[in-house]
Scaffold this motif. Structure first.
Motif, PDB file in Angstrom:
ATOM      1  N   LYS A   7       0.979  -1.157   0.010  1.00 51.11           N
ATOM      2  CA  LYS A   7      -0.005  -0.057   0.093  1.00 51.11           C
ATOM      3  C   LYS A   7       0.954   1.253  -0.015  1.00 51.11           C
ATOM      4  O   LYS A   7       1.866   1.565   0.698  1.00 51.11           O
ATOM      5  CB  LYS A   7      -1.036  -0.016   1.322  1.00 51.11           C
ATOM      6  CG  LYS A   7      -1.772   1.330   1.284  1.00 51.11           C
ATOM      7  CD  LYS A   7      -3.085   0.932   2.412  1.00 51.11           C
ATOM      8  CE  LYS A   7      -3.977  -0.057   1.872  1.00 51.11           C
ATOM      9  NZ  LYS A   7      -5.291  -0.128   2.784  1.00 51.11           N
ATOM     10  N   THR A   8       0.734   2.117  -1.029  1.00 42.12           N
ATOM     11  CA  THR A   8       1.573   3.443  -1.037  1.00 42.12           C
ATOM     12  C   THR A   8       0.876   4.269  -0.034  1.00 42.12           C
ATOM     13  O   THR A   8      -0.105   4.318   0.425  1.00 42.12           O
ATOM     14  CB  THR A   8       1.482   3.940  -2.421  1.00 42.12           C
ATOM     15  OG1 THR A   8       0.008   4.183  -2.748  1.00 42.12           O
ATOM     16  CG2 THR A   8       1.867   2.949  -3.635  1.00 42.12           C
ATOM     17  N   GLY A  44      -0.552   8.031   1.119  1.00 36.88           N
ATOM     18  CA  GLY A  44      -1.300   9.215   0.629  1.00 36.88           C
ATOM     19  C   GLY A  44      -2.283   9.624   1.425  1.00 36.88           C
ATOM     20  O   GLY A  44      -2.434   9.189   2.661  1.00 36.88           O
ATOM     21  N   GLY A  45      -3.264  10.424   0.933  1.00 34.23           N
ATOM     22  CA  GLY A  45      -4.190  11.242   1.919  1.00 34.23           C
ATOM     23  C   GLY A  45      -3.719  11.843   2.840  1.00 34.23           C
ATOM     24  O   GLY A  45      -2.544  12.312   3.040  1.00 34.23           O
ATOM     25  N   CYS A  46      -4.581  12.573   3.689  1.00 37.58           N
ATOM     26  CA  CYS A  46      -4.144  13.338   4.724  1.00 37.58           C
ATOM     27  C   CYS A  46      -3.287  12.721   5.795  1.00 37.58           C
ATOM     28  O   CYS A  46      -3.746  11.598   6.412  1.00 37.58           O
ATOM     29  CB  CYS A  46      -5.493  13.999   5.414  1.00 37.58           C
ATOM     30  SG  CYS A  46      -5.019  15.067   6.853  1.00 37.58           S
ATOM     31  N   CYS A  47      -2.282  13.098   5.872  1.00 36.89           N
ATOM     32  CA  CYS A  47      -1.022  12.768   6.745  1.00 36.89           C
ATOM     33  C   CYS A  47      -0.697  11.270   6.548  1.00 36.89           C
ATOM     34  O   CYS A  47      -0.301  10.466   7.578  1.00 36.89           O
ATOM     35  CB  CYS A  47      -1.595  12.925   8.380  1.00 36.89           C
ATOM     36  SG  CYS A  47      -2.061  14.596   8.973  1.00 36.89           S
ATOM     37  N   GLY A  48      -0.775  11.080   5.374  1.00 34.65           N
ATOM     38  CA  GLY A  48      -0.321   9.473   4.900  1.00 34.65           C
ATOM     39  C   GLY A  48      -1.422   8.451   5.464  1.00 34.65           C
ATOM     40  O   GLY A  48      -1.213   7.348   5.365  1.00 34.65           O
ATOM     41  N   ALA A  49      -2.665   8.988   5.631  1.00 36.97           N
ATOM     42  CA  ALA A  49      -3.500   7.957   6.478  1.00 36.97           C
ATOM     43  C   ALA A  49      -4.238   7.148   5.125  1.00 36.97           C
ATOM     44  O   ALA A  49      -4.583   5.968   5.725  1.00 36.97           O
ATOM     45  CB  ALA A  49      -4.660   8.810   6.942  1.00 36.97           C
ATOM     46  N   GLY A  50      -4.291   7.565   4.152  1.00 41.35           N
ATOM     47  CA  GLY A  50      -4.968   6.920   3.058  1.00 41.35           C
ATOM     48  C   GLY A  50      -3.762   5.751   2.396  1.00 41.35           C
ATOM     49  O   GLY A  50      -2.894   5.569   2.765  1.00 41.35           O
ATOM     50  N   GLY A  51      -4.209   5.571   1.111  1.00 46.26           N
ATOM     51  CA  GLY A  51      -3.455   4.510   0.603  1.00 46.26           C
ATOM     52  C   GLY A  51      -3.868   4.034  -0.783  1.00 46.26           C
ATOM     53  O   GLY A  51      -4.859   3.821  -0.959  1.00 46.26           O
ATOM     54  N   VAL A  52      -2.981   3.657  -1.673  1.00 50.02           N
ATOM     55  CA  VAL A  52      -3.432   2.874  -2.770  1.00 50.02           C
ATOM     56  C   VAL A  52      -2.579   1.715  -2.910  1.00 50.02           C
ATOM     57  O   VAL A  52      -1.396   1.664  -2.822  1.00 50.02           O
ATOM     58  CB  VAL A  52      -3.187   3.610  -4.005  1.00 50.02           C
ATOM     59  CG1 VAL A  52      -3.595   3.095  -5.370  1.00 50.02           C
ATOM     60  CG2 VAL A  52      -4.031   5.243  -4.069  1.00 50.02           C
ATOM     61  N   GLU A  53      -3.465   0.556  -3.060  1.00 46.23           N
ATOM     62  CA  GLU A  53      -2.670  -0.810  -3.361  1.00 46.23           C
ATOM     63  C   GLU A  53      -1.916  -0.761  -4.793  1.00 46.23           C
ATOM     64  O   GLU A  53      -2.229  -0.531  -5.674  1.00 46.23           O
ATOM     65  CB  GLU A  53      -3.635  -2.084  -3.199  1.00 46.23           C
ATOM     66  CG  GLU A  53      -3.943  -2.325  -1.947  1.00 46.23           C
ATOM     67  CD  GLU A  53      -4.843  -3.679  -1.752  1.00 46.23           C
ATOM     68  OE1 GLU A  53      -5.314  -4.352  -2.692  1.00 46.23           O
ATOM     69  OE2 GLU A  53      -5.174  -3.933  -0.534  1.00 46.23           O
ATOM     70  N   ALA A  54      -0.842  -1.678  -4.692  1.00 46.98           N
ATOM     71  CA  ALA A  54      -0.057  -1.640  -5.932  1.00 46.98           C
ATOM     72  C   ALA A  54       0.827  -2.931  -5.453  1.00 46.98           C
ATOM     73  O   ALA A  54       0.759  -3.575  -4.714  1.00 46.98           O
ATOM     74  CB  ALA A  54       0.869  -0.581  -6.054  1.00 46.98           C
ATOM     75  N   THR A  55       1.470  -3.328  -6.611  1.00 46.08           N
ATOM     76  CA  THR A  55       2.280  -4.600  -6.702  1.00 46.08           C
ATOM     77  C   THR A  55       3.721  -4.272  -6.953  1.00 46.08           C
ATOM     78  O   THR A  55       4.115  -3.429  -7.505  1.00 46.08           O
ATOM     79  CB  THR A  55       1.690  -5.479  -7.759  1.00 46.08           C
ATOM     80  OG1 THR A  55       1.778  -4.921  -9.033  1.00 46.08           O
ATOM     81  CG2 THR A  55       0.342  -5.987  -7.603  1.00 46.08           C
ATOM     82  N   THR A  56       4.487  -5.338  -6.317  1.00 45.46           N
ATOM     83  CA  THR A  56       5.974  -5.203  -6.738  1.00 45.46           C
ATOM     84  C   THR A  56       6.476  -6.293  -7.720  1.00 45.46           C
ATOM     85  O   THR A  56       5.739  -7.151  -8.114  1.00 45.46           O
ATOM     86  CB  THR A  56       6.703  -5.291  -5.599  1.00 45.46           C
ATOM     87  OG1 THR A  56       6.521  -6.489  -4.865  1.00 45.46           O
ATOM     88  CG2 THR A  56       6.025  -4.424  -4.460  1.00 45.46           C
ATOM     89  N   ALA A  57       7.642  -6.208  -8.120  1.00 41.46           N
ATOM     90  CA  ALA A  57       8.233  -7.216  -8.630  1.00 41.46           C
ATOM     91  C   ALA A  57       8.332  -8.879  -7.814  1.00 41.46           C
ATOM     92  O   ALA A  57       8.614  -9.992  -8.428  1.00 41.46           O
ATOM     93  CB  ALA A  57       9.306  -6.886  -9.680  1.00 41.46           C
ATOM     94  N   GLU A  58       8.531  -8.514  -6.585  1.00 40.58           N
ATOM     95  CA  GLU A  58       8.818  -9.510  -5.647  1.00 40.58           C
ATOM     96  C   GLU A  58       7.610 -10.364  -5.508  1.00 40.58           C
ATOM     97  O   GLU A  58       6.255 -10.099  -5.547  1.00 40.58           O
ATOM     98  CB  GLU A  58       9.306  -8.960  -4.140  1.00 40.58           C
ATOM     99  CG  GLU A  58       9.662 -10.054  -3.181  1.00 40.58           C
ATOM    100  CD  GLU A  58      10.005  -9.246  -1.847  1.00 40.58           C
ATOM    101  OE1 GLU A  58      10.263 -10.006  -1.090  1.00 40.58           O
ATOM    102  OE2 GLU A  58       9.941  -7.914  -2.004  1.00 40.58           O
ATOM    103  N   LEU A  59       7.939 -11.721  -5.563  1.00 36.82           N
ATOM    104  CA  LEU A  59       7.052 -12.611  -5.614  1.00 36.82           C
ATOM    105  C   LEU A  59       6.456 -13.323  -4.227  1.00 36.82           C
ATOM    106  O   LEU A  59       7.384 -13.504  -3.315  1.00 36.82           O
ATOM    107  CB  LEU A  59       7.280 -13.906  -6.472  1.00 36.82           C
ATOM    108  CG  LEU A  59       7.545 -13.592  -8.159  1.00 36.82           C
ATOM    109  CD1 LEU A  59       7.729 -14.593  -8.646  1.00 36.82           C
ATOM    110  CD2 LEU A  59       5.896 -13.111  -8.458  1.00 36.82           C
ATOM    111  N   THR A  60       5.445 -13.796  -4.032  1.00 35.69           N
ATOM    112  CA  THR A  60       5.136 -14.650  -2.593  1.00 35.69           C
ATOM    113  C   THR A  60       4.011 -15.648  -3.238  1.00 35.69           C
ATOM    114  O   THR A  60       3.445 -15.767  -4.182  1.00 35.69           O
ATOM    115  CB  THR A  60       4.346 -13.357  -1.787  1.00 35.69           C
ATOM    116  OG1 THR A  60       4.206 -14.245  -0.571  1.00 35.69           O
ATOM    117  CG2 THR A  60       2.995 -12.844  -2.432  1.00 35.69           C
TER     118      THR A  60
END
Length: 365
Positions: A272-273, A275-291
């Motif tokens: 989760k990146t 974002g939002g006020c004081c960093g409270a929000g966020g946007v889900e994203a993916t990485t190249a790392e696998l699980t």
């Protein structure tokens, strides 16, 4: 891979606390004497783990004395609804006070306090498992009694060393296909294990482990065309150059396999990146790392072609305990196996939607 079968009975450990003969057997041949271990007073780990399953639900019971930490655990799993819960008290520094038996073929395991009890009673040709825990979940108690028959059958026993520590060892027996009957109650709900369609497996473990390990383990027990059939598969820890723990069980006889690989599907990790006020929000994203994507289709392959399976998950019994220095990340995935297994004489056993589990566990302990 050459599989070294131990064929004569002798002490498990020498006077220096090292294994005398790594390998596998089809029964408990080694004489385990816990006073001979030299791995340090806090490193000895002893446990009995029972899993009892039928088509619709399962109960798992654990009593463990890991020297600096003890654990009594009960799990109830409902495959029809997808509900599952695990609970159990931990104790500090039991240091062998549970007097875990030095053989799986005799002796009782009993652990209790004012809010729970666990009793594994050995009666020769059968075992009685009794358990109770107050406020197991949502104010509801759990209680049960299960009978496991102990027919004269072969089992998987492995004696495993570690290259990095000569006084580390694992002495382990897996007994599959034990016919089960009994019941468990959770609040007002009652679960009955039907005769002829319920089976238990015992994971009996004694040893001195190194600090950090990852293991893969899979197991299943049932019937194929009316004949008892099951398997034990696994790898990941210790020096298994002498033998693997992979074995089939058919009509009471054990059939040794070589190497089996767990092919767990992988996906990109999600984060989760900010974002939002004081960093409270966020946007889900993916990485190249696998699980691991535990709830997608797994496959199993073997170097000798004798164990080729698909595994369709139905439930992930996941648990994460992280105290930094001590950590356990567990994914015990229940599901249905479909594929083939080949006995020592070349007989092919075809199975479809055969209930079992496969797991990956990472421990710092």
């Amino acid at each position: 891979m050459v599989q070294h079968e131990i064929k004569t009975s002798h002490p498990l450990l020498d006077e220096k606390g090292c294994l005398i003969e790594p390998g596998y057997t089809k029964g408990l041949l080694m004489d385990y004497d816990k006073t001979k271990h030299r791995g340090g007073k806090l490193r000895l780990k002893e446990w009995d783990y029972y899993l009892i399953t039928c088509d619709d639900f399962a109960v798992a019971l654990t009593v463990a004395d890991n020297a600096y930490m003890g654990l009594d655990s009960i799990s109830l799993l409902n495959f029809k609804t997808g509900w599952q819960h695990t609970a159990g008290p931990m104790s500090i520094m039991p240091m062998g006070k549970l007097n875990m038996p030095e053989s799986s073929s005799e002796g009782n395991v009993i652990s209790s306090d004012k809010n729970h009890y666990m009793k594994f009673i050995h009666k020769g040709d059968h075992r009685i498992l009794q358990f109770y825990m107050k406020n197991f979940k949502d104010g509801k108690d759990i209680k049960g009694e299960i009978r496991l028959e102990c027919p004269e059958t072969e089992s998987m026993v492995i004696v495993t060393p570690w290259k990095e520590k000569e006084t580390a060892f694992y002495y382990n027996q897996k007994i599959n296909c034990m016919p089960a009957t009994g019941w468990a109650t959770f609040g007002d709900e009652r679960y009955e294990f039907p005769e002829g369609a319920s089976f238990g497996v015992l994971d009996w473990g004694r040893g001195v482990w190194t600090y950090e390990n990852t293991w893969y383990w899979g197991s299943a027990s049932g019937k194929v065309d009316g004949v008892p059939f099951g398997f034990n598969i696994g790898y990941g820890f210790g020096d298994t150059s002498a033998a693997s723990e992979n074995m089939l069980f058919y009509n009471g006889k054990a059939h040794k396999l070589s190497q089996v690989t767990f092919n767990i599907p992988m996906v990109n990790k999600i984060f989760k990146t900010r974002g939002g006020c004081c960093g409270a929000g966020g946007v889900e994203a993916t990485t190249a790392e696998l699980t691991e994507d535990y709830m997608s289709l797994w496959t199993f392959t073997s170097d000798d072609g004798r164990f080729e399976m698909d595994f369709l998950p139905i439930m992930d019994r996941a648990a994460l305990t992280d105290f930094k220095v001590l950590c356990s990340d567990q994914h015990q995935v229940f599901g249905k196996f479909t594929g083939k297994a080949v006995l020592d004489d070349g007989t092919v056993i075809e199975i479809k939607d055969f209930l079992g589990f496969a797991e990956k566990v990472h421990n710092k302990w």
